[in-house]
Motif scaffolding. Structure first.
Motif, PDB file in Angstrom:
ATOM      1  N   MET A   1       0.848  -1.203   0.000  1.00  0.00           N
ATOM      2  CA  MET A   1       0.000   0.000   0.000  1.00  0.00           C
ATOM      3  C   MET A   1       0.882   1.251   0.000  1.00  0.00           C
ATOM      4  O   MET A   1       1.875   1.320   0.719  1.00  0.00           O
ATOM      5  CB  MET A   1      -0.886  -0.011   1.257  1.00  0.00           C
ATOM      6  CG  MET A   1      -2.055   0.940   1.157  1.00  0.00           C
ATOM      7  SD  MET A   1      -3.335   0.525   2.389  1.00  0.00           S
ATOM      8  CE  MET A   1      -3.642   2.156   3.080  1.00  0.00           C
ATOM      9  N   THR A   2       0.495   2.219  -0.823  1.00  0.00           N
ATOM     10  CA  THR A   2       1.289   3.439  -0.939  1.00  0.00           C
ATOM     11  C   THR A   2       1.252   4.229   0.359  1.00  0.00           C
ATOM     12  O   THR A   2       0.192   4.426   0.938  1.00  0.00           O
ATOM     13  CB  THR A   2       0.706   4.329  -2.056  1.00  0.00           C
ATOM     14  OG1 THR A   2       0.431   3.513  -3.187  1.00  0.00           O
ATOM     15  CG2 THR A   2       1.687   5.429  -2.431  1.00  0.00           C
ATOM     16  N   GLN A   3       2.411   4.707   0.787  1.00  0.00           N
ATOM     17  CA  GLN A   3       2.461   5.636   1.922  1.00  0.00           C
ATOM     18  C   GLN A   3       2.681   7.025   1.365  1.00  0.00           C
ATOM     19  O   GLN A   3       3.759   7.333   0.849  1.00  0.00           O
ATOM     20  CB  GLN A   3       3.627   5.282   2.845  1.00  0.00           C
ATOM     21  CG  GLN A   3       3.428   4.032   3.672  1.00  0.00           C
ATOM     22  CD  GLN A   3       4.633   3.783   4.560  1.00  0.00           C
ATOM     23  OE1 GLN A   3       5.630   3.251   4.110  1.00  0.00           O
ATOM     24  NE2 GLN A   3       4.553   4.194   5.814  1.00  0.00           N
ATOM     25  N   LEU A   4       1.677   7.864   1.474  1.00  0.00           N
ATOM     26  CA  LEU A   4       1.774   9.209   0.912  1.00  0.00           C
ATOM     27  C   LEU A   4       2.544  10.137   1.853  1.00  0.00           C
ATOM     28  O   LEU A   4       2.568   9.933   3.070  1.00  0.00           O
ATOM     29  CB  LEU A   4       0.375   9.783   0.693  1.00  0.00           C
ATOM     30  CG  LEU A   4      -0.567   8.971  -0.190  1.00  0.00           C
ATOM     31  CD1 LEU A   4      -1.933   9.653  -0.261  1.00  0.00           C
ATOM     32  CD2 LEU A   4      -0.002   8.782  -1.590  1.00  0.00           C
ATOM     33  N   LEU A   5       3.132  11.175   1.264  1.00  0.00           N
ATOM     34  CA  LEU A   5       3.659  12.302   2.049  1.00  0.00           C
ATOM     35  C   LEU A   5       2.691  13.460   1.852  1.00  0.00           C
ATOM     36  O   LEU A   5       2.489  13.933   0.724  1.00  0.00           O
ATOM     37  CB  LEU A   5       5.062  12.692   1.591  1.00  0.00           C
ATOM     38  CG  LEU A   5       5.676  13.845   2.409  1.00  0.00           C
ATOM     39  CD1 LEU A   5       5.861  13.468   3.875  1.00  0.00           C
ATOM     40  CD2 LEU A   5       7.000  14.299   1.805  1.00  0.00           C
ATOM     41  N   ARG A   6       2.060  13.891   2.951  1.00  0.00           N
ATOM     42  CA  ARG A   6       0.932  14.836   2.877  1.00  0.00           C
ATOM     43  C   ARG A   6       1.208  16.107   3.682  1.00  0.00           C
ATOM     44  O   ARG A   6       1.577  16.036   4.851  1.00  0.00           O
ATOM     45  CB  ARG A   6      -0.334  14.170   3.443  1.00  0.00           C
ATOM     46  CG  ARG A   6      -0.824  12.994   2.637  1.00  0.00           C
ATOM     47  CD  ARG A   6      -1.698  12.024   3.442  1.00  0.00           C
ATOM     48  NE  ARG A   6      -2.806  12.674   4.121  1.00  0.00           N
ATOM     49  CZ  ARG A   6      -3.628  12.048   4.981  1.00  0.00           C
ATOM     50  NH1 ARG A   6      -3.452  10.757   5.267  1.00  0.00           N
ATOM     51  NH2 ARG A   6      -4.607  12.694   5.556  1.00  0.00           N
ATOM     52  N   VAL A   7       0.973  17.242   3.056  1.00  0.00           N
ATOM     53  CA  VAL A   7       0.961  18.535   3.755  1.00  0.00           C
ATOM     54  C   VAL A   7      -0.493  18.846   4.078  1.00  0.00           C
ATOM     55  O   VAL A   7      -1.343  18.803   3.180  1.00  0.00           O
ATOM     56  CB  VAL A   7       1.560  19.650   2.867  1.00  0.00           C
ATOM     57  CG1 VAL A   7       1.445  21.003   3.560  1.00  0.00           C
ATOM     58  CG2 VAL A   7       3.001  19.337   2.513  1.00  0.00           C
ATOM     59  N   GLN A   8      -0.793  19.168   5.346  1.00  0.00           N
ATOM     60  CA  GLN A   8      -2.197  19.314   5.741  1.00  0.00           C
ATOM     61  C   GLN A   8      -2.406  20.536   6.601  1.00  0.00           C
ATOM     62  O   GLN A   8      -1.653  20.781   7.539  1.00  0.00           O
ATOM     63  CB  GLN A   8      -2.627  18.087   6.541  1.00  0.00           C
ATOM     64  CG  GLN A   8      -2.656  16.829   5.703  1.00  0.00           C
ATOM     65  CD  GLN A   8      -3.191  15.686   6.510  1.00  0.00           C
ATOM     66  OE1 GLN A   8      -2.498  15.113   7.324  1.00  0.00           O
ATOM     67  NE2 GLN A   8      -4.447  15.377   6.283  1.00  0.00           N
ATOM     68  N   ASN A   9      -3.456  21.274   6.303  1.00  0.00           N
ATOM     69  CA  ASN A   9      -3.804  22.442   7.105  1.00  0.00           C
ATOM     70  C   ASN A   9      -2.626  23.397   7.224  1.00  0.00           C
ATOM     71  O   ASN A   9      -2.344  23.931   8.298  1.00  0.00           O
ATOM     72  CB  ASN A   9      -4.289  22.020   8.503  1.00  0.00           C
ATOM     73  CG  ASN A   9      -5.549  21.185   8.448  1.00  0.00           C
ATOM     74  OD1 ASN A   9      -6.566  21.624   7.928  1.00  0.00           O
ATOM     75  ND2 ASN A   9      -5.475  19.966   8.934  1.00  0.00           N
ATOM     76  N   PHE A  10      -1.937  23.593   6.116  1.00  0.00           N
ATOM     77  CA  PHE A  10      -0.832  24.551   6.108  1.00  0.00           C
ATOM     78  C   PHE A  10      -1.380  25.913   5.694  1.00  0.00           C
ATOM     79  O   PHE A  10      -2.046  26.037   4.670  1.00  0.00           O
ATOM     80  CB  PHE A  10       0.266  24.087   5.141  1.00  0.00           C
ATOM     81  CG  PHE A  10       1.547  24.832   5.321  1.00  0.00           C
ATOM     82  CD1 PHE A  10       2.403  24.516   6.366  1.00  0.00           C
ATOM     83  CD2 PHE A  10       1.883  25.878   4.473  1.00  0.00           C
ATOM     84  CE1 PHE A  10       3.578  25.224   6.561  1.00  0.00           C
ATOM     85  CE2 PHE A  10       3.056  26.590   4.659  1.00  0.00           C
ATOM     86  CZ  PHE A  10       3.908  26.258   5.701  1.00  0.00           C
ATOM     87  N   ASN A  11      -1.112  26.927   6.506  1.00  0.00           N
ATOM     88  CA  ASN A  11      -1.701  28.253   6.294  1.00  0.00           C
ATOM     89  C   ASN A  11      -0.694  29.209   5.688  1.00  0.00           C
ATOM     90  O   ASN A  11       0.436  29.302   6.179  1.00  0.00           O
ATOM     91  CB  ASN A  11      -2.160  28.835   7.632  1.00  0.00           C
ATOM     92  CG  ASN A  11      -3.333  28.070   8.196  1.00  0.00           C
ATOM     93  OD1 ASN A  11      -4.488  28.368   7.902  1.00  0.00           O
ATOM     94  ND2 ASN A  11      -3.043  27.047   8.977  1.00  0.00           N
ATOM     95  N   VAL A  12      -1.104  29.926   4.657  1.00  0.00           N
ATOM     96  CA  VAL A  12      -0.240  30.978   4.118  1.00  0.00           C
ATOM     97  C   VAL A  12      -1.042  32.258   3.932  1.00  0.00           C
ATOM     98  O   VAL A  12      -2.265  32.245   3.789  1.00  0.00           O
ATOM     99  CB  VAL A  12       0.429  30.595   2.770  1.00  0.00           C
ATOM    100  CG1 VAL A  12       1.272  29.334   2.910  1.00  0.00           C
ATOM    101  CG2 VAL A  12      -0.574  30.467   1.652  1.00  0.00           C
TER     102      VAL A  12
END
Lengths: 215, 215
Positions: A1-12
């Motif tokens: 199963m793929t393990q994703l690299l995820r950016v989440q709830n990042f505010n700019v």
């Protein structure tokens, strides 16, 4: 199963900065006001720091409550962990988050300076050097089949984007906030469109969610 | 901790119908075409029936992958389970979903006609009479602290709305689909605004997500 690299709830900010200049113990985001930039998330029912049972359960809440789902480790930059620069002068500093950090997984802090791992509640902080690819390999192993969250700041997100290691990004843009300088994620979200699909979703709360995933 | 009753990924036509008329073994949604109404969900990476590793990871995927999160039981109407009406003529029919139903929790099928419970893989179907409040109480107990999904169809959702038992609803409206008759959820989403907040979120895929939560 793929393990994703995820950016989440990042505010700019509207001009693409994740934090302002002049980070200090009192101002983790420098001259940026985190209360303004995080207001959309703080209003949701799933905000981890919420102390009362209220809060919205609309679009923003879906994004906030996904923060933990299927995440087995986090990678963060040195400056997300601490305002100190250079070698660790003391080991008393254990992050901004008190005795119950909101991660609940292993956290890999990227730094050129060695420091022993330590555990607070169910979060263990490791201090690691190496390339983004090497750090990601360690985090994936620790995540035991789950995805890895890339927690920022903007400089670290840029490093992993430049190494083409990021699978999905959720970036909340605050249209009313302009910083002028600081830690920059992008000049414009369009920079990522060569490699990513993007849904641009204006929230009734005022922020504009940008949801990217690999082409 | 509050156990919510949640309607999730419920699809309706532009004129408010969850299914058409003339349900049969071959046409679980009557004269409505489920392939059209579910197309937005089927395109996502998290669609449970997906057989290849692709799929979108934007807004629609957040909504689809939330389907299982913190759900400990489902309540559904008799007509979601079966095209049969009246007393159960045989017990061979075990739902539309084959040997691996996508629920993975206890499921409470509302019916006036008794039938023994049975288990397929990690889903157990119970057949229960009683008022919506009574059925919800049983489902909450089975959910062991987690939330309860209200699975539909539209008639059952209406029953629970009329009894004021629903906490959140996610309804995806397909603007291009008009059914004219069938199982109706609403004349207009505005009917719910006296009791619910609502985020109306147009998705890049074409459907309009309606996210309701209690005032």
């Amino acid at each position: 199963m793929t393990q994703l690299l995820r950016v989440q709830n990042f505010n700019v900010s509207s001009d693409g900065f994740g934090a302002g200049e002049g980070q200090s113990l009192e101002r983790p985001f420098g001259h940026a006001d985190p209360a303004t930039m995080f207001a959309w998330a703080g209003a949701t029912a799933s905000w981890p720091n919420r102390t009362d049972p209220g809060g919205s359960r609309g679009l923003d809440d879906y994004l906030v409550r996904d923060f933990h789902h299927n995440i087995g480790a986090e990678i963060m930059g040195r400056n997300k962990f601490s305002p100190q620069r250079g070698p660790w002068r003391d080991h008393e500093w254990k992050g901004w988050w008190g005795d119950e950090p909101p991660f609940h997984t292993p956290v890999f802090v990227m730094t050129h300076h060695e420091r022993p791992s330590f555990t607070l509640s169910d979060t263990t902080f490791h201090f690691v050097g190496g390339t983004p690819a090497e750090v990601l390999e360690r985090a994936r192993e620790a995540a035991q089949g789950k995805d890895v969250r890339l927690g920022g700041g903007a400089t670290v997100v840029r490093q992993f984007l430049d190494a083409d290691l990021v699978d999905t990004l959720h970036v909340a843009v605050s249209p009313g906030v302009k910083l002028g300088s600081g830690s920059r994620l992008w000049e414009s979200p369009e920079e990522l469109l060569d490699r990513f699909h993007c849904d641009v979703v204006p929230s009734p709360s005022g922020v504009t969610h940008h949801l990217f995933w690999r082409k």
